[in-house]
Design a protein around this motif. Structure first.
Motif, PDB file in Angstrom:
ATOM      1  N   LYS A  43       0.843  -1.193   0.000  1.00 19.98           N
ATOM      2  CA  LYS A  43       0.000   0.000   0.000  1.00 19.98           C
ATOM      3  C   LYS A  43       0.882   1.248   0.000  1.00 19.98           C
ATOM      4  CE  LYS A  43      -4.005   1.836   2.429  1.00 19.98           C
ATOM      5  NZ  LYS A  43      -3.733   3.109   1.802  1.00 19.98           N
ATOM      6  N   GLY A  44       0.447   2.269  -0.709  1.00 20.15           N
ATOM      7  CA  GLY A  44       1.220   3.513  -0.763  1.00 20.15           C
ATOM      8  C   GLY A  44       0.945   4.398   0.447  1.00 20.15           C
ATOM      9  N   GLY A  47       4.692   4.875   4.538  1.00 18.39           N
ATOM     10  CA  GLY A  47       6.004   5.260   5.034  1.00 18.39           C
ATOM     11  C   GLY A  47       7.140   4.343   4.629  1.00 18.39           C
ATOM     12  N   ALA A  50      10.080   6.566   3.877  1.00 23.63           N
ATOM     13  CA  ALA A  50      10.562   7.183   5.120  1.00 23.63           C
ATOM     14  C   ALA A  50      11.323   6.155   5.959  1.00 23.63           C
ATOM     15  CB  ALA A  50       9.386   7.762   5.906  1.00 23.63           C
ATOM     16  N   MET A  81      14.283  12.701  -0.183  1.00 20.95           N
ATOM     17  CA  MET A  81      14.330  12.431   1.261  1.00 20.95           C
ATOM     18  C   MET A  81      15.765  12.346   1.774  1.00 20.95           C
ATOM     19  SD  MET A  81      11.329   9.666   2.015  1.00 20.95           S
ATOM     20  CE  MET A  81       9.592  10.117   2.052  1.00 20.95           C
ATOM     21  N   ILE A 251       7.049   2.902  15.059  1.00 21.44           N
ATOM     22  CA  ILE A 251       7.555   4.263  14.867  1.00 21.44           C
ATOM     23  C   ILE A 251       6.401   5.257  14.999  1.00 21.44           C
ATOM     24  CG2 ILE A 251       8.794   5.816  13.299  1.00 21.44           C
ATOM     25  CD1 ILE A 251       9.953   3.308  11.922  1.00 21.44           C
ATOM     26  N   PHE A 253       4.296   8.870  14.808  1.00 24.32           N
ATOM     27  CA  PHE A 253       4.245   9.991  13.873  1.00 24.32           C
ATOM     28  C   PHE A 253       4.971  11.154  14.528  1.00 24.32           C
ATOM     29  CE2 PHE A 253       2.649  13.812  11.972  1.00 24.32           C
ATOM     30  CZ  PHE A 253       2.587  13.482  10.628  1.00 24.32           C
TER      31      PHE A 253
HETATM   32  N1  LIG Z   1       6.557   8.326  11.265  1.00 26.09           N
HETATM   33  C1  LIG Z   1       6.308   9.386  10.499  1.00 26.09           C
HETATM   34  N2  LIG Z   1       6.169  10.627  11.051  1.00 26.09           N
HETATM   35  C2  LIG Z   1       5.908  11.697  10.268  1.00 26.09           C
HETATM   36  N3  LIG Z   1       5.786  11.664   8.944  1.00 26.09           N
HETATM   37  C3  LIG Z   1       5.937  10.471   8.331  1.00 26.09           C
HETATM   38  C4  LIG Z   1       6.210   9.282   9.064  1.00 26.09           C
HETATM   39  N4  LIG Z   1       6.322   8.252   8.177  1.00 26.09           N
HETATM   40  C5  LIG Z   1       6.128   8.783   6.941  1.00 26.09           C
HETATM   41  N5  LIG Z   1       5.891  10.110   7.033  1.00 26.09           N
HETATM   42  C6  LIG Z   1       5.582  11.030   5.943  1.00 26.09           C
HETATM   43  O1  LIG Z   1       4.397  10.544   5.295  1.00 26.09           O
HETATM   44  C7  LIG Z   1       4.476  10.712   3.888  1.00 26.09           C
HETATM   45  C8  LIG Z   1       4.347   9.357   3.179  1.00 26.09           C
HETATM   46  O2  LIG Z   1       5.462   8.560   3.508  1.00 26.09           O
HETATM   47  P1  LIG Z   1       6.303   7.792   2.392  1.00 26.09           P
HETATM   48  O3  LIG Z   1       7.530   7.249   3.051  1.00 26.09           O
HETATM   49  O4  LIG Z   1       6.519   8.663   1.202  1.00 26.09           O
HETATM   50  O5  LIG Z   1       5.276   6.611   2.047  1.00 26.09           O
HETATM   51  P2  LIG Z   1       5.368   5.458   0.933  1.00 26.09           P
HETATM   52  O6  LIG Z   1       6.798   5.385   0.474  1.00 26.09           O
HETATM   53  O7  LIG Z   1       4.926   4.219   1.638  1.00 26.09           O
HETATM   54  O8  LIG Z   1       4.437   5.853  -0.146  1.00 26.09           O
HETATM   55  C9  LIG Z   1       5.821  11.393   3.612  1.00 26.09           C
HETATM   56  O9  LIG Z   1       5.616  12.767   3.522  1.00 26.09           O
HETATM   57  C10 LIG Z   1       6.659  11.062   4.857  1.00 26.09           C
HETATM   58  O10 LIG Z   1       7.647  12.026   5.141  1.00 26.09           O
END
Ligand SMILES: Nc1ncnc2c1ncn2[C@@H]1O[C@H](COP(=O)(O)OP(=O)(O)O)[C@@H](O)[C@H]1O
Ligand SMILES: [Mg+2]
Length: 295
Positions: A43-44, A47, A50, A81, A251, A253
């Motif tokens: 799923k997209g 995170g 991240a 990132m 983890i 937010f």
């Molecule tokens: N634990 C977290 N706390 C705050 N922001 C987060 C956290 N995990 C992800 N994000 C933010 O949420 C958004 C989606 O995360 P991302 O890693 O791009 O998801 P994916 O790669 O699964 O599509 C990004 O802007 C990312 O910086």
């Protein structure tokens, strides 16, 4: 569509030869990489990127040599990132030199090949009907080149940030038979877990890829006024019961994490004492434990 192995005559372009040579290069490049880990979720937006970038940072801060492949060809975010979007790739006779972050992490991403911010990856197809087949074929081709042509040299860990969709792992496994395992990222919502369960089944039962463990992201939110933790989703303790896999980390937010990700600054270096940093470091410890138990 026939696979390249079945083509009786490829009109002189020697596709079979080219693909075989590339597959050999992938093997050669990865022979100096100790552990190759795919980060997936099905799923997209949960995170994956991240988690990939921050786990890579935590490993690099501990002195490991780390590489990251942004395998999300259509939605590449790793270069941004990890703060290397402005890097230019250098091409040598030995291959492509990856972008290198301030902590020495080697990064390769489609984003480093696109000239404009709003440039989409366009896959040329004869018709809309062909587009899907072509896209999948081109994605695998791009990934094969990313891994096979990049000068990774000696690495302790190579992390692959996969695009959403459990079928993507099948492509990766075909490309990298030596894949060490999968880290599955989820959030504590029923919707995410429904889809993530499909990815787990695909990895474990269909593709026989070891699952290193599950990372629960955005588990809770810490109020910066009172320090209290609040759940972000309704399904709080769901991950352990739903997956029966090692929970590598929970983890929280943290708005600082997304700010750092947006500006390409290593979050856990900037905010080492925040709970999300501690959870990322704990995740890394559990990943290392997994490999130590194997050796
Ligand atoms: N634990 C977290 N706390 C705050 N922001 C987060 C956290 N995990 C992800 N994000 C933010 O949420 C958004 C989606 O995360 P991302 O890693 O791009 O998801 P994916 O790669 O699964 O599509 C990004 O802007 C990312 O910086
Ligand atoms: Mg992503």
């Amino acid at each position: 569509m026939k696979s390249y192995k079945e083509l009786p005559d490829d009109a002189g372009s020697n596709i079979v030869g080219q693909v075989t040579a590339q597959a050999k290069r992938v093997n050669q490049r990865l022979s100096s990489v100790k552990h190759t880990i795919a980060v997936m979720s099905g799923k997209g937006g949960v995170g994956k990127s991240a988690v990939t970038s921050n786990v890579a940072t935590a490993l690099a801060l501990q002195g490991f040599s780390v590489g990251v492949v942004d395998a999300d060809i259509n939605g590449p975010t790793i270069a941004k990132m990890m703060g290397v979007r402005k890097s230019k790739l250098e091409y040598t006779s030995a291959g492509v030199k990856p972008a290198i972050t301030s902590l020495g992490i080697k990064v390769i991403s489609m984003d480093l090949l696109l000239s404009e911010d709003d440039a989409p990856v366009l896959w040329n197809a004869h018709s809309q009907k062909d587009a899907f087949t072509w896209r999948s074929t081109m994605e695998v081709g791009a990934l094969r080149e990313f891994i096979g042509d990049t000068e990774w040299e000696e690495l302790d860990y190579l992390l692959l940030d996969l695009p959403p969709g459990s079928e993507r792992l099948a492509n990766v496994v075909e490309l990298i038979p030596s894949l060490s395992g999968v880290v599955v990222v989820t959030i504590p919502s029923d919707v995410s877990q429904l889809i993530v369960k499909k990815s787990v089944t695909m990895a474990r039962d269909v593709l026989n890829v070891p699952i290193i463990g599950v990372v629960e992201n955005m588990s809770y939110y810490v109020c910066h006024h009172c320090g209290e933790s609040e759940p972000l989703f309704s399904n709080d303790d769901a991950v352990e019961s739903a997956f029966q896999f090692t929970l590598l980390g929970k983890i929280p937010f943290d708005p600082k994490l997304s700010q750092c990700n947006d500006s390409g600054v290593p979050y856990i270096q900037q905010h080492p004492n925040n709970q999300a940093s501690e959870a990322i470091v704990a995740t890394v410890e559990n990943i290392k434990k997994y490999f130590n138990a194997l050796s």
